[in-house]
Every structure is written in C-alpha cells, then in structure tokens.
Design an enzyme around this catalytic site. Structure first.
Site, PDB file in Angstrom:
ATOM      1  N   ARG A  31       0.816  -1.225   0.000  1.00  0.00           N
ATOM      2  CA  ARG A  31       0.000   0.000   0.000  1.00  0.00           C
ATOM      3  C   ARG A  31       0.842   1.265   0.000  1.00  0.00           C
ATOM      4  O   ARG A  31       0.461   2.272   0.618  1.00  0.00           O
ATOM      5  CB  ARG A  31      -0.945   0.033   1.210  1.00  0.00           C
ATOM      6  CG  ARG A  31      -2.032  -1.014   1.197  1.00  0.00           C
ATOM      7  CD  ARG A  31      -3.164  -0.571   0.273  1.00  0.00           C
ATOM      8  NE  ARG A  31      -4.223  -1.560   0.248  1.00  0.00           N
ATOM      9  CZ  ARG A  31      -5.352  -1.446   0.935  1.00  0.00           C
ATOM     10  NH1 ARG A  31      -5.569  -0.416   1.692  1.00  0.00           N
ATOM     11  NH2 ARG A  31      -6.262  -2.386   0.853  1.00  0.00           N
ATOM     12  N   ARG A  35      -3.391   6.796   1.017  1.00  0.00           N
ATOM     13  CA  ARG A  35      -3.904   7.979   1.702  1.00  0.00           C
ATOM     14  C   ARG A  35      -2.953   8.636   2.692  1.00  0.00           C
ATOM     15  O   ARG A  35      -3.205   9.767   3.113  1.00  0.00           O
ATOM     16  CB  ARG A  35      -5.217   7.630   2.412  1.00  0.00           C
ATOM     17  CG  ARG A  35      -6.378   7.531   1.445  1.00  0.00           C
ATOM     18  CD  ARG A  35      -7.576   6.915   2.100  1.00  0.00           C
ATOM     19  NE  ARG A  35      -7.267   5.547   2.493  1.00  0.00           N
ATOM     20  CZ  ARG A  35      -8.149   4.700   3.018  1.00  0.00           C
ATOM     21  NH1 ARG A  35      -9.366   5.095   3.249  1.00  0.00           N
ATOM     22  NH2 ARG A  35      -7.789   3.475   3.316  1.00  0.00           N
ATOM     23  N   ARG A  44      -6.629  11.962  -5.746  1.00  0.00           N
ATOM     24  CA  ARG A  44      -7.880  11.243  -5.558  1.00  0.00           C
ATOM     25  C   ARG A  44      -9.061  12.222  -5.606  1.00  0.00           C
ATOM     26  O   ARG A  44     -10.118  11.903  -6.141  1.00  0.00           O
ATOM     27  CB  ARG A  44      -7.848  10.515  -4.217  1.00  0.00           C
ATOM     28  CG  ARG A  44      -9.011   9.575  -3.975  1.00  0.00           C
ATOM     29  CD  ARG A  44      -8.953   9.087  -2.538  1.00  0.00           C
ATOM     30  NE  ARG A  44      -9.866   8.010  -2.258  1.00  0.00           N
ATOM     31  CZ  ARG A  44     -11.160   8.169  -2.031  1.00  0.00           C
ATOM     32  NH1 ARG A  44     -11.695   9.361  -2.122  1.00  0.00           N
ATOM     33  NH2 ARG A  44     -11.914   7.129  -1.752  1.00  0.00           N
ATOM     34  N   ASP A  81      -6.691  -2.543  -7.423  1.00  0.00           N
ATOM     35  CA  ASP A  81      -7.208  -3.205  -6.229  1.00  0.00           C
ATOM     36  C   ASP A  81      -7.477  -4.664  -6.557  1.00  0.00           C
ATOM     37  O   ASP A  81      -7.702  -5.011  -7.718  1.00  0.00           O
ATOM     38  CB  ASP A  81      -8.490  -2.532  -5.728  1.00  0.00           C
ATOM     39  CG  ASP A  81      -8.765  -2.940  -4.291  1.00  0.00           C
ATOM     40  OD1 ASP A  81      -8.134  -2.372  -3.386  1.00  0.00           O
ATOM     41  OD2 ASP A  81      -9.561  -3.873  -4.081  1.00  0.00           O
ATOM     42  N   TYR A 157     -14.855 -11.470   0.062  1.00  0.00           N
ATOM     43  CA  TYR A 157     -15.570 -10.240  -0.293  1.00  0.00           C
ATOM     44  C   TYR A 157     -16.793 -10.531  -1.163  1.00  0.00           C
ATOM     45  O   TYR A 157     -17.822  -9.860  -1.058  1.00  0.00           O
ATOM     46  CB  TYR A 157     -14.624  -9.270  -1.026  1.00  0.00           C
ATOM     47  CG  TYR A 157     -13.595  -8.672  -0.094  1.00  0.00           C
ATOM     48  CD1 TYR A 157     -13.922  -7.595   0.729  1.00  0.00           C
ATOM     49  CD2 TYR A 157     -12.308  -9.191  -0.014  1.00  0.00           C
ATOM     50  CE1 TYR A 157     -12.999  -7.046   1.593  1.00  0.00           C
ATOM     51  CE2 TYR A 157     -11.369  -8.655   0.852  1.00  0.00           C
ATOM     52  CZ  TYR A 157     -11.723  -7.578   1.658  1.00  0.00           C
ATOM     53  OH  TYR A 157     -10.807  -7.045   2.518  1.00  0.00           O
TER      54      TYR A 157
HETATM   55  O1  CP3 Z   1       0.044  -1.527  -2.568  1.00  0.00           O
HETATM   56  C1  CP3 Z   1      -0.248  -0.595  -3.335  1.00  0.00           C
HETATM   57  O2  CP3 Z   1       0.133   0.591  -3.163  1.00  0.00           O
HETATM   58  C2  CP3 Z   1      -1.004  -0.932  -4.593  1.00  0.00           C
HETATM   59  C3  CP3 Z   1      -2.410  -0.757  -4.573  1.00  0.00           C
HETATM   60  C4  CP3 Z   1      -3.312  -1.674  -3.744  1.00  0.00           C
HETATM   61  C5  CP3 Z   1      -4.547  -1.214  -3.236  1.00  0.00           C
HETATM   62  N1  CP3 Z   1      -5.214  -2.262  -2.693  1.00  0.00           N
HETATM   63  C6  CP3 Z   1      -5.023   0.176  -3.338  1.00  0.00           C
HETATM   64  C7  CP3 Z   1      -6.128   0.628  -2.467  1.00  0.00           C
HETATM   65  C8  CP3 Z   1      -3.210  -3.029  -3.415  1.00  0.00           C
HETATM   66  C9  CP3 Z   1      -2.072  -4.006  -3.653  1.00  0.00           C
HETATM   67  C10 CP3 Z   1      -4.437  -3.403  -2.764  1.00  0.00           C
HETATM   68  C11 CP3 Z   1      -4.730  -4.772  -2.302  1.00  0.00           C
HETATM   69  C12 CP3 Z   1      -5.944  -5.028  -1.513  1.00  0.00           C
HETATM   70  N2  CP3 Z   1      -7.174  -4.429  -1.608  1.00  0.00           N
HETATM   71  C13 CP3 Z   1      -6.036  -6.045  -0.541  1.00  0.00           C
HETATM   72  C14 CP3 Z   1      -4.948  -7.028  -0.189  1.00  0.00           C
HETATM   73  C15 CP3 Z   1      -3.878  -6.425   0.644  1.00  0.00           C
HETATM   74  C16 CP3 Z   1      -4.329  -6.007   2.006  1.00  0.00           C
HETATM   75  O3  CP3 Z   1      -4.213  -4.814   2.306  1.00  0.00           O
HETATM   76  O4  CP3 Z   1      -4.750  -6.874   2.776  1.00  0.00           O
HETATM   77  C17 CP3 Z   1      -7.339  -6.009  -0.014  1.00  0.00           C
HETATM   78  C18 CP3 Z   1      -7.913  -6.901   1.066  1.00  0.00           C
HETATM   79  C19 CP3 Z   1      -8.062  -4.985  -0.711  1.00  0.00           C
HETATM   80  C20 CP3 Z   1      -9.491  -4.613  -0.554  1.00  0.00           C
HETATM   81  C21 CP3 Z   1      -9.673  -3.192  -0.202  1.00  0.00           C
HETATM   82  N3  CP3 Z   1      -9.402  -2.117  -1.027  1.00  0.00           N
HETATM   83  C22 CP3 Z   1     -10.186  -2.657   1.013  1.00  0.00           C
HETATM   84  C23 CP3 Z   1     -10.590  -3.496   2.189  1.00  0.00           C
HETATM   85  C24 CP3 Z   1     -10.209  -1.262   0.883  1.00  0.00           C
HETATM   86  C25 CP3 Z   1     -10.767  -0.254   1.841  1.00  0.00           C
HETATM   87  C26 CP3 Z   1     -10.051  -0.161   3.093  1.00  0.00           C
HETATM   88  C27 CP3 Z   1      -8.727   0.568   2.945  1.00  0.00           C
HETATM   89  O5  CP3 Z   1      -7.707   0.067   3.462  1.00  0.00           O
HETATM   90  O6  CP3 Z   1      -8.738   1.628   2.361  1.00  0.00           O
HETATM   91  C28 CP3 Z   1      -9.667  -0.948  -0.374  1.00  0.00           C
HETATM   92  C29 CP3 Z   1      -9.456   0.414  -0.940  1.00  0.00           C
HETATM   93  C30 CP3 Z   1      -8.089   0.762  -1.411  1.00  0.00           C
HETATM   94  N4  CP3 Z   1      -7.305  -0.017  -2.217  1.00  0.00           N
HETATM   95  C31 CP3 Z   1      -7.404   1.989  -1.156  1.00  0.00           C
HETATM   96  C32 CP3 Z   1      -6.174   1.909  -1.822  1.00  0.00           C
HETATM   97  C33 CP3 Z   1      -5.117   2.979  -1.902  1.00  0.00           C
HETATM   98  C34 CP3 Z   1      -7.950   3.165  -0.389  1.00  0.00           C
HETATM   99  C35 CP3 Z   1      -8.946   3.812  -1.274  1.00  0.00           C
HETATM  100  C36 CP3 Z   1      -9.160   5.270  -1.032  1.00  0.00           C
HETATM  101  O7  CP3 Z   1      -8.370   6.092  -1.544  1.00  0.00           O
HETATM  102  O8  CP3 Z   1     -10.169   5.572  -0.377  1.00  0.00           O
END
Ligand code: CP3
Length: 360
Positions: A31, A35, A44, A81, A157
């Site tokens: 990640r 944010r 964003r 994602d 999910y």
């Molecule tokens: O790592 C990186 O920088 C690459 C981008 C990336 C995102 N999500 C961007 C994202 C990667 C590799 C993921 C993987 C992901 N997404 C996982 C597996 C890894 C982990 O963290 O366990 C999972 C379970 C998700 C599902 C997901 N996406 C959730 C639960 C959420 C909301 C909660 C949260 O942490 O924000 C997201 C949204 C998300 N995916 C954001 C980002 C940057 C935040 C979105 C925003 O800007 O509001």
C-alpha cells in the site's frame, strides 16, 4: 503485442526474489501509494473516487509513481485493487467515501454461485493499460509488481458483499455447501491466473498474490480452501516473459504456522506478517524461497530512533544474506493511512544503510 521497455537500472528487488546476491536489502511497502501521502489525497480528489483513479491509466500511473518520487523504494506496485476481478464478474464494486468496499450483487445463493463465470479479460483492459503505461513511465528506475487477490480472499468479499469481522456468511457456505465454495474458488483461480498472466504480458516484472484472509481459516480448511487454489494459480503462471524470469510472491496474512506448506506451492517468495520470526523462517524454508517482510506497520508511529532500532532487529533476524537466500524488506501488512510520511523516509534510509553495513 510486442512492447519494448527501457533496461532496468535497479534490479535489486528481482535479484533478492531469485535469491541472488545483492549490495543491500531491497524494500517496498504494501500500500505504498495511498492515503498517508498528501499528494495521493490531492489526486484522488481530482479523480473523484478510488475507482476513478484505478480505471484511468494516467491517474493510476501518477499515483503509482508518487511514493517513488519521495522515497528510494526498490520496486513499484501497480495502483489498482484486488476487487477489480469480482467487479469484472458482474458483482458491482463501489467504494463509499470513508467506508470499505461494497458489492451490489454478492454471492448469497446457489443460483448466483452457479451463474458465476470467469470474466472476459477485455473488461479489465484498463488494468493492463495502466501496467504498460506505468512500466513505460518508470523508464527502468525499478521493477513493476503486478498483483491479484487469492481465490479465497476474493471469495470472502464476494460472499460477504464487503469487509467482515467474523466471515460468518462465507464460512457458512464453506461448511454447509463446500461444493458451492469449491465452484467459486475454481472460477476465481482461473480468473486470477489469466489476470496475472495478462499483467505479465502488459509489463509486470514480478507478481504477488494477496491472501489477506487465509489466516482466518482453521488448520486443514486453509490447506483445502485457500492454499490448494493458490497452488493452482502459481502452476498456471507464466514463469518467463520474453526470456526474462517473472518471480512470484505469495502472502497469507496470519499464515506463519503453515510456512513450510506455503513455501512448497511453487512460488519464488513468501510474504510474512510481523508474527513470524524471520530467523526461524529462514532456517525452515530460506533455501527454497525468498522471504518478504515483516515489520509491524505500527512501528512507523514511533520516533526515528525506535524505527531504526526495529528495522535493525528485522534485518538481524533474517541475518547476513548468503548464497541461495533472499530477503525483501517490507511491512507485515499494508501501511496505515495515518502514517506520518517522514517516518517512511527514516525507514527506507535505515533499511538501505544498515543492510549495506551488514554486508561489509
Ligand atoms: O500496494 C499498493 O500501493 C497498490 C495498490 C493496492 C490497493 N489495494 C489500493 C487501495 C493493493 C495491492 C491493494 C490490495 C488489496 N485491496 C487487498 C490485499 C492487501 C491487504 O491490504 O490486505 C485487499 C484486502 C483490498 C481490498 C480493499 N481495497 C479494502 C478493504 C479497501 C478499503 C479499506 C482501505 O484500506 O482503504 C480498499 C481500498 C483501497 N485499495 C485503497 C487503496 C489505496 C484506499 C482507497 C481510497 O483512496 O479511499
């Protein structure tokens, strides 16, 4: 499609994954684009939403490069994602502001499960376009990681319809109707393998499978419902593209007790969360796979001296790299949105400096 890209200037990350000698321990952060960076929040806002960023290759490229412009990270990860795949299967993904992901059409009954199909990869073309554009913009600075969710983590999910504290719905289906659960997992495995291979063809230089919720499963159930399907995915992955090896990483959060079994599915590297002792992990599987991890992301809320000291402990736990071993430094899970950006500078510099001095 033939695409040619600039030669790599920094291949330290790929060398560590392949357990080849490196001058220092490479690092990237799960990640890393997100944010906690003010420039991410700004982009964003312009894009309007998370999916607005992810579906537009210009925006996806911009935010992928943001952490690399600030920090000397050794790899880039595609901005996207894991939930794009179920979205392409017709489940209707949305991210409400300040909330987690939601599916409009979760898999709640037999009819919905039986109707599930491997998506046409053309519906995910925006992801592959982003991969190619990012790789081009990187211009060989560092390698680009492609990724997907594991079949099981996606199923969580897809059945729950969003995040869950107890996985009641998905586990009910698993125990009550294992036939339906296997149907979902088989479909997901085929979709994930095709999705990762298309990212490799578009320019991804390594791939990672995120099994965020494997650790929620019971022993025995994990092996059957998560690990077996990751093995299927890894088996179907292109291990080379244009004559260049494409290493793979598998990460089960909470999977430390199954380390030997995870190391056995054919991936090049295993990601570890912070509950795992790196020294013991290396002794068990370090001559078979590279290890990635595993600093507690909350260390980044401490003062610089403490961050340096925890980094040193993590590097010392793995120990001095030797022939046929590999360590990629990372956090044990994604970086928190509340992380002070200055803490990441301290972390990155500490990993590079201390790991270099350990090789001297
Ligand atoms: O790592 C990186 O920088 C690459 C981008 C990336 C995102 N999500 C961007 C994202 C990667 C590799 C993921 C993987 C992901 N997404 C996982 C597996 C890894 C982990 O963290 O366990 C999972 C379970 C998700 C599902 C997901 N996406 C959730 C639960 C959420 C909301 C909660 C949260 O942490 O924000 C997201 C949204 C998300 N995916 C954001 C980002 C940057 C935040 C979105 C925003 O800007 O509001």
């Amino acid at each position: 499609m033939s695409t040619s890209f600039a030669p790599l200037k920094n291949d330290t990350f790929l060398r560590a994954l392949m357990r080849q000698p490196t001058d220092y321990t490479p690092l990237w952060l799960m990640r890393q684009a997100g944010r906690y960076l003010p420039e991410y929040r700004e982009t964003r806002k312009q894009a309007g939403s998370f999916m607005g960023l992810a579906t537009n290759p210009d925006y996806a490229t911009e935010v992928t490069l943001q952490p690399l412009d600030r920090y000397k990270l050794d790899a880039a990860i595609l901005f996207s994602d894991i939930l794009t795949v179920p979205d392409a299967m017709g489940l209707g993904l949305s991210f409400a502001e300040g909330e987690g992901p939601r599916f409009a059409n979760p898999l709640r009954d037999e009819k919905a499960v039986r109707a599930l199909q491997v998506p046409d990869l053309s519906s995910l073309q925006y992801v592959f376009d982003a991969v190619t554009q990012i790789r081009r913009s990187l211009d060989g600075r560092v390698p680009l990681i492609g990724f997907s969710g594991s079949p099981w983590t996606l199923a969580c999910y897809m059945v729950e319809g969003g995040g869950s504290d107890d996985f009641r719905l998905v586990k009910s289906m698993l125990y009550d109707r294992p036939d339906l659960m296997h149907h979902i997992l088989k479909t997901n495995a085929t979709a994930v393998a095709g999705y990762l291979n298309a990212q490799i063809e578009a320019g991804a230089q390594a791939v990672m499978i995120f099994d965020t919720w494997g650790g929620a499963l019971a022993d025995g159930i994990y092996q059957t419902f998560s690990l077996a399907y990751m093995r299927e995915v890894v088996k179907q992955l292109k291990s080379e593209h244009n004559g260049v090896k494409i290493p793979s990483i598998v990460f089960t959060k909470g999977g430390g007790l199954w380390l030997e079994e995870i190391a056995d599915i054919g991936a090049d590297a295993v990601g570890l969360d912070w509950t795992v002792n790196l020294s013991k992990a290396r002794a068990k599987v370090g001559n078979k796979v590279a290890l990635q991890g595993n600093l507690d992301p909350n260390v980044l809320f401490a003062k610089p001296e403490q961050i340096r000291s925890e980094v040193e402990k993590t590097l010392q736990a793995f120990g001095k790299p030797a022939a046929n071993s590999g360590h990629v430094f990372n956090l044990g899970h994604g970086i928190s949105q509340f992380t002070p950006p200055e803490s990441v500078t301290v972390l990155v510099d500490a990993v590079h400096e201390i790991s270099r001095s350990m090789r001297a």
